[in-house]
Design an enzyme around this catalytic site. Structure first.
Site, mmCIF file in Angstrom:
data_model
loop_
_atom_site.group_PDB
_atom_site.id
_atom_site.type_symbol
_atom_site.label_atom_id
_atom_site.label_comp_id
_atom_site.label_asym_id
_atom_site.label_seq_id
_atom_site.Cartn_x
_atom_site.Cartn_y
_atom_site.Cartn_z
ATOM 1 C CG ASP A 163 -15.415 13.834 -44.391
ATOM 2 O OD1 ASP A 163 -15.612 15.071 -44.352
ATOM 3 O OD2 ASP A 163 -14.750 13.282 -45.286
ATOM 4 N NE ARG A 195 -4.889 7.539 -56.484
ATOM 5 C CZ ARG A 195 -3.781 7.234 -57.152
ATOM 6 N NH1 ARG A 195 -2.844 8.141 -57.331
ATOM 7 N NH2 ARG A 195 -3.627 6.016 -57.647
#
Length: 387
Positions: free
Chosen positions: A143, A20
């Site tokens: 990113d 997650r």
């Protein structure tokens, strides 16, 4: 174990929760239509809507989501994870991506570990080629970090999560989708970033590959302190942090870490070539002896060894899938990999591999075992080699 949860009318069966993040849950799933495993990202758009006017933001996020997934799907590259599908069910949006059977670069850099020159050249170069292919499709990652660089079962790179940082940026402040240890100065200043920002982030990753840590870190995980360093401080040259870094590779990484985008190398495909040139060594005409190659005063990589090293790494992965780490075949494969690394022209990399092997053999067999002593002897031999 199948969870019983399905999407797209039963096409995707969610099997195992993998992790997650701030905006997505990742599942290993099975695509019954194409008969293959996939990585399925459940995007938590409800989290992104919090604190805003729901109706207006919902329309904005949906438009951004549609645009970003189409951009990601345009990328055609052997070094970028493919986007297969997307969909929504109720409030749940999802992306279906190529399943990468491997580990992230984070796994190889854990606990301050460094990479060999061969691994650095191969993985950083492939990441550059993936970025170049993405820029051809007018897609910027925003990113780039070790967790988003996967290494598959063949030992090749697959970049993941293109576009997701931009989706987060659309709902938060600029830079919210970035990871601070790898974020470019212009993004710290609130700019959305370009492909040159990705190259700065790659420079941070390469710095960590070669030294064991990013160029800027905070002992107490103070993100603002790290941001200030990106904006104002010059990183310590790699050659002062780690012995055995070729001068040209040091200079290339430092140029990627330039504060101003226009001072960095301007194209990812050029950087890929420069990475190879920075460490490449060609033996003198008529010279085939590995011993003569190693005797160079400068660390390098003899490119004739790259495929042999890759094959040895793959054999080691296959052995570890069948045996425990203390199995004799695994240990012998690690000895062979370390020796090949040294023979390629990277004595520091060989010494590091032998040191880890000796430490492991001490744990497996005891401090006076012949294998542990052999590994430490080999480590000393490569430390004494010219670098």
């Amino acid at each position: 174990m199948n969870t019983g949860k399905v999407l797209a009318g039963g096409r995707y069966h969610l099997d195992r929760h993998l992790g997650r993040g701030g905006m997505a849950d990742v599942w290993l799933a099975f695509d019954t239509k194409m008969d293959r495993p996939v990585a399925l990202k459940l995007l938590a758009l409800d989290r992104l809507r919090q604190g805003h006017r729901r109706d207006a933001l919902t329309e904005h996020i949906n438009a951004r989501y549609e645009k970003e997934w189409q951009s990601m799907a345009r990328i055609r590259s052997p070094y970028v994870a493919a986007i297969h599908d997307r969909g929504e069910e109720g409030e749940q949006a999802y992306l279906v991506m190529e399943w990468i059977d491997g580990k992230s670069l984070d796994h190889y850099l854990g606990k301050g570990s460094t990479l060999t020159l061969s691994q650095t050249v191969r993985w950083a170069g492939q990441t550059c080629e993936g970025l170049a292919d993405a820029y051809q499709a007018e897609v910027v990652h925003r990113d780039i970090k070790p967790a988003n660089i996967m290494i598959n079962e063949r030992g090749d790179v697959r970049i993941v999560d293109f576009g997701l940082a931009r989706l987060l940026d659309a709902t938060e402040t600029h830079g919210a989708g970035a990871t601070w240890q790898y974020v470019a100065p212009e993004r710290c200043d609130g700019e959305p970033g370009t492909h040159l920002s990705d190259l700065y982030s790659l420079g941070c990753v390469m710095y960590e590959m070669l030294t064991g840590s990013p160029p800027f870190t905070s002992r107490h995980d103070d993100s603002m302190a790290v941001v200030a360093m990106h904006l104002r401080q010059t990183p310590t040259p790699l050659r002062r942090v780690r012995r055995g870094v070729p001068e040209k590779l040091n200079d290339l990484v430092m140029s990627l870490l330039a504060k101003r985008p226009e001072q960095r190398p301007q194209h990812a495909d050029i950087v890929a070539k420069l990475i190879r040139q920075a460490v490449e060594h060609a033996p003198a005409s008529g010279t085939s002896s590995a011993r003569l190659v190693v005797a160079s005063e400068n660390p390098h990589v003899n490119m004739d060894f790259v495929e042999r090293i890759r094959a040895q790494e793959q054999q080691l992965r296959e052995l570890l899938a069948m045996h425990s780490g203390d199995h004799v075949e695994v240990i012998e494969a690690r000895f062979s990999l370390a020796e090949l690394t040294g023979e390629s022209g990277d004595p520091r990399g060989a010494a590091d591999l032998y040191e880890r092997l000796g430490t492991d053999c001490t744990v497996f067999y005891g401090p006076y075992s012949s294998r542990a002593l052999d590994a430490f002897d080999a480590m000393a031999r490569w430390i004494a080699s010219p670098a």
